[in-house]
Motif scaffolding. Structure first.
Motif, mmCIF file in Angstrom:
data_model
loop_
_atom_site.group_PDB
_atom_site.id
_atom_site.type_symbol
_atom_site.label_atom_id
_atom_site.label_comp_id
_atom_site.label_asym_id
_atom_site.label_seq_id
_atom_site.Cartn_x
_atom_site.Cartn_y
_atom_site.Cartn_z
ATOM 1 N N MET A 14 64.754 -66.100 -66.285
ATOM 2 C CA MET A 14 65.999 -66.630 -65.719
ATOM 3 C C MET A 14 66.040 -66.503 -64.189
ATOM 4 O O MET A 14 66.520 -67.405 -63.497
ATOM 5 C CB MET A 14 67.224 -65.989 -66.383
ATOM 6 C CG MET A 14 67.298 -64.507 -66.356
ATOM 7 S SD MET A 14 68.626 -63.926 -67.478
ATOM 8 C CE MET A 14 68.500 -62.153 -67.239
ATOM 9 N N ALA A 15 65.532 -65.426 -63.643
ATOM 10 C CA ALA A 15 65.521 -65.273 -62.183
ATOM 11 C C ALA A 15 64.565 -66.277 -61.549
ATOM 12 O O ALA A 15 64.884 -66.887 -60.511
ATOM 13 C CB ALA A 15 65.129 -63.851 -61.800
ATOM 14 N N ALA A 16 63.389 -66.464 -62.154
ATOM 15 C CA ALA A 16 62.416 -67.400 -61.611
ATOM 16 C C ALA A 16 62.962 -68.820 -61.598
ATOM 17 O O ALA A 16 62.784 -69.563 -60.618
ATOM 18 C CB ALA A 16 61.127 -67.343 -62.423
ATOM 19 N N SER A 17 63.654 -69.215 -62.663
ATOM 20 C CA SER A 17 64.232 -70.552 -62.722
ATOM 21 C C SER A 17 65.308 -70.720 -61.651
ATOM 22 O O SER A 17 65.381 -71.761 -60.981
ATOM 23 C CB SER A 17 64.826 -70.818 -64.108
ATOM 24 O OG SER A 17 65.385 -72.113 -64.170
ATOM 25 N N ALA A 18 66.144 -69.697 -61.491
ATOM 26 C CA ALA A 18 67.213 -69.758 -60.490
ATOM 27 C C ALA A 18 66.637 -69.893 -59.083
ATOM 28 O O ALA A 18 67.091 -70.733 -58.281
ATOM 29 C CB ALA A 18 68.085 -68.511 -60.584
#
Length: 292
Positions: free
Chosen positions: A226-230
């Motif tokens: 989720m952090a990488a996508s954000a």
């Protein structure tokens, strides 16, 4: 293995409403739109039978998550509505309720729904909570986790006994496979900080907004990515804008990357378009606006 039952009680794509029940105490997480409120209540009633709904937990103040609450309360007046202190202040404002009413009616019209009973003025919070507060619901004890980024009032609820996090859109809208659509509307770094905070918890299951309960493998993928996508999405949109690309080009990139499959099925196009526009403007302000 998750020892509590999670039931999807959504009525319409775009609704957010899931019932969590340990057999003794029932908690409804989010309540969907106003125009679907009675239908959501009927689904909760079918799931519970003669038992009562004990609590309504709201993750934030958006109309697709909160407006069903007063409709559900007509079935179970003693059910306690729990929301963040910030959200409680929003719900107390007539101007905020007027905007939510307008958005609810507009979306109802697009769904072919005409007149419906307006209970929006009855929306209120019984228990206002802050980060770190504990809510005891029968044998279940939930810890409130402030997760701003989607909105300033976004919160999650952590059930340590089950290693379950009831999340919010700050963490991203997940399709259950490989796509996590960022939905930071008030702060990119704010959302990244909230994601890091959520990941620090001991989690085996996530109840994801606009999707439902994730199994162990899905939870692991969601937490890991989720952090990488954000961050990746912010970097990509920033690159488009930085080289002089238009916001229309940035929107087309966002739509192509995220608006398909399960996300498209469960997330109204109008909401996606509105949120994408806000996200693009936010990235421009947060990273391209002159400092000082």
């Amino acid at each position: 293995m998750l020892n509590v039952k999670v039931t999807d009680v959504r009525e319409h794509p775009g609704d957010a409403a899931f019932l969590l029940d340990d057999g003794k105490t029932a908690v409804l997480f989010d309540t969907g739109f106003g125009f679907t409120g009675f239908a959501v209540a009927e689904k909760v009633k079918k799931a519970l039978g003669e038992r009562a709904l004990d609590y309504i937990f709201l993750t934030h103040s958006h109309y697709d998550h909160a407006l069903g609450a007063p409709y559900v309360k007509t079935y179970w007046p003693d059910a306690k509505v729990v929301a963040g202190e910030y959200a409680a202040r929003i719900f107390a404002k007539d101007s905020a309720k007027a905007l939510m009413r307008k958005l609810d009616r507009e979306f109802a019209t697009t769904c072919g729904v005409g007149e419906y009973e307006d209970l929006i003025d009855n929306l209120q919070v019984d228990i206002a909570v802050a980060d770190g507060d504990s809510i005891k619901a029968g044998d279940m004890t939930f810890t409130v986790v402030a997760l701003p980024g989607h909105t300033k009032c976004s919160i999650g609820f952590y059930l340590a006994s089950e290693k379950l996090l009831v999340g919010c859109e700050t963490l991203g809208v997940y399709d259950g496979d490989k796509t996590i659509m960022p939905s930071y509307l008030v702060g990119v770094q704010m959302a990244l900080d909230s994601i890091a905070k959520a990941k620090a918890l001991d989690i085996e299951y996530v109840l994801a907004p606009h999707f439902g309960i994730l199994d162990a493998a899905q939870t692991a993928y969601y937490l890991e990515n989720m952090a990488a996508s954000a961050k990746e999405t912010a970097d990509e949109i920033l690159a488009i804008l930085s080289r002089g690309g238009s916001k229309e080009e940035a929107f087309a990139h966002y739509e192509k990357k995220f608006y398909h499959g399960k996300i498209k099925e469960g997330y109204p196009r109008g909401a996606m378009e509105l949120n994408a526009g806000i996200i693009i403007n936010l990235i421009e302000r947060e990273f391209l606006a002159p400092q000082g």
